[in-house]
Design a protein around this motif. Structure first.
Motif, PDB file in Angstrom:
ATOM      1  N   MET A 103      59.759 -14.545 -23.662  1.00  0.00           N
ATOM      2  CA  MET A 103      59.851 -14.191 -24.991  1.00  0.00           C
ATOM      3  C   MET A 103      58.451 -14.307 -25.618  1.00  0.00           C
ATOM      4  N   ASN A 104      57.809 -13.293 -26.323  1.00  0.00           N
ATOM      5  CA  ASN A 104      56.557 -13.339 -26.743  1.00  0.00           C
ATOM      6  C   ASN A 104      56.623 -14.156 -28.166  1.00  0.00           C
ATOM      7  N   ASP A 105      55.794 -13.619 -28.964  1.00  0.00           N
ATOM      8  CA  ASP A 105      55.739 -14.605 -30.240  1.00  0.00           C
ATOM      9  C   ASP A 105      56.407 -13.841 -31.515  1.00  0.00           C
ATOM     10  N   GLY A 106      56.326 -14.321 -32.644  1.00  0.00           N
ATOM     11  CA  GLY A 106      56.753 -13.882 -34.024  1.00  0.00           C
ATOM     12  C   GLY A 106      57.828 -14.447 -34.790  1.00  0.00           C
ATOM     13  N   THR A 127      56.818 -18.507 -22.679  1.00  0.00           N
ATOM     14  CA  THR A 127      56.493 -17.855 -23.908  1.00  0.00           C
ATOM     15  C   THR A 127      55.019 -18.290 -24.373  1.00  0.00           C
ATOM     16  N   PRO A 128      54.233 -17.506 -24.956  1.00  0.00           N
ATOM     17  CA  PRO A 128      53.054 -17.873 -25.314  1.00  0.00           C
ATOM     18  C   PRO A 128      52.881 -18.462 -26.629  1.00  0.00           C
ATOM     19  N   ALA A 129      53.942 -18.404 -27.331  1.00  0.00           N
ATOM     20  CA  ALA A 129      54.193 -19.149 -28.795  1.00  0.00           C
ATOM     21  C   ALA A 129      54.293 -20.470 -28.660  1.00  0.00           C
ATOM     22  N   ILE A 177      61.117  -8.911 -26.434  1.00  0.00           N
ATOM     23  CA  ILE A 177      59.743  -8.705 -26.976  1.00  0.00           C
ATOM     24  C   ILE A 177      59.897  -8.080 -28.399  1.00  0.00           C
ATOM     25  N   SER A 178      59.054  -8.737 -29.252  1.00  0.00           N
ATOM     26  CA  SER A 178      59.028  -8.352 -30.825  1.00  0.00           C
ATOM     27  C   SER A 178      57.812  -7.862 -30.855  1.00  0.00           C
TER      28      SER A 178
END
Length: 260
Positions: A103-106, A127-129, A177-178
């Motif tokens: 999951m990326n971020d946002g 995740t990087p978030a 991905i967002s």
């Protein structure tokens, strides 16, 4: 849809989000916004003062020393709320117990994280978030891997070569991905090169790629293409504009419409 007045955790989370967005609110305004009694709001503020550093004022509360990134994120969370919730519920329904997920971020990704916590799903998430990882950690059945790297103060997420190297060691069942934009011509597009590079890395190491995209981003092309449309297996969106969706459908992408 407001959080249930009978669910203190969700109500207090919403109070904090509203305060981050608006900096200060009165008890009366919070009571109307959340359909809860003033007495209930006062109890919530007392609890948040102890746990979250909320500062109570005469007749209301403020969030002292709010970081710009937190305030910006809270504002983005306040947009397209119903659509993001529907996207999150659909996304989580696709995750089999025991899966490994990128999951990326946002704010849309944060919605997916909240849904994972709500369901108590057994899942491994990379995740990087930082804020997404913190939220996921509330689920005792979730194994959360925070991808290390340089923390960008504007996004509350890690970035750079260390983040990508760590992601490249993980074999994921799916990547959610967002992006900043999504179109048939550009695929998943981003404003920042580092965000595009990490999304590309995640997609390269995931068996299935799922774009989670709110309506305003459909048809938009941002500066950098990370993932061509042909590499996206499915798009989850609430967009009902057929003119925007038709090119993506023609490109062979499956669209799961969750219009609220």
């Amino acid at each position: 849809m407001h959080p249930s007045p009978r669910n203190p955790s969700r109500r207090r989370s919403e109070i904090r989000r509203l305060l981050l967005t608006r900096e200060a609110m009165s008890v009366e305004d919070l009571s109307q916004a959340l359909s809860a009694s003033p007495a209930t709001i006062r109890r919530d503020l007392a609890a948040l003062e102890q746990s979250e550093g909320i500062q109570r004022t005469h007749g209301g509360a403020v969030v002292p020393g709010v970081r710009p990134a937190e305030q910006d994120f809270a504002f983005r969370e306040s947009q397209d709320v119903a659509e993001k919730r529907a996207i999150a519920e659909a996304a989580v329904s696709l995750i089999a117990p025991g899966s490994t997920v990128f999951m990326n971020d946002g704010s849309t990704i944060m919605g997916v994280a909240k849904a994972i916590v709500a369901t108590g799903l057994d899942v491994f998430v990379a995740t990087p978030a930082v804020n997404v990882a913190t939220k996921l950690a509330e689920n005792p059945k979730a194994t959360v891997c925070l991808l290390g790297g340089f923390v960008r103060h504007t996004s509350l997420a890690t970035t750079g070569p260390f983040t990508e190297t760590m992601a490249a060691q993980i074999n994921a069942d799916m990547a959610f991905i967002s992006s900043d934009g999504l179109s048939a011509e550009g695929g998943l597009t981003f404003t920042h090169a580092a965000d595009a590079a990490l999304a590309k890395c995640m997609v390269a190491h995931a068996a299935r790629v799922i774009a989670v995209t709110v309506t305003p981003k459909i048809g938009r092309n941002e500066r950098i293409t990370a993932v061509p449309a042909a590499q996206i297996h499915e798009i989850i969106t609430g967009c009902t504009d057929e003119a925007k969706l038709r090119p993506l459908k023609s490109a062979g992408v499956t669209i799961r419409n969750v219009a609220p």
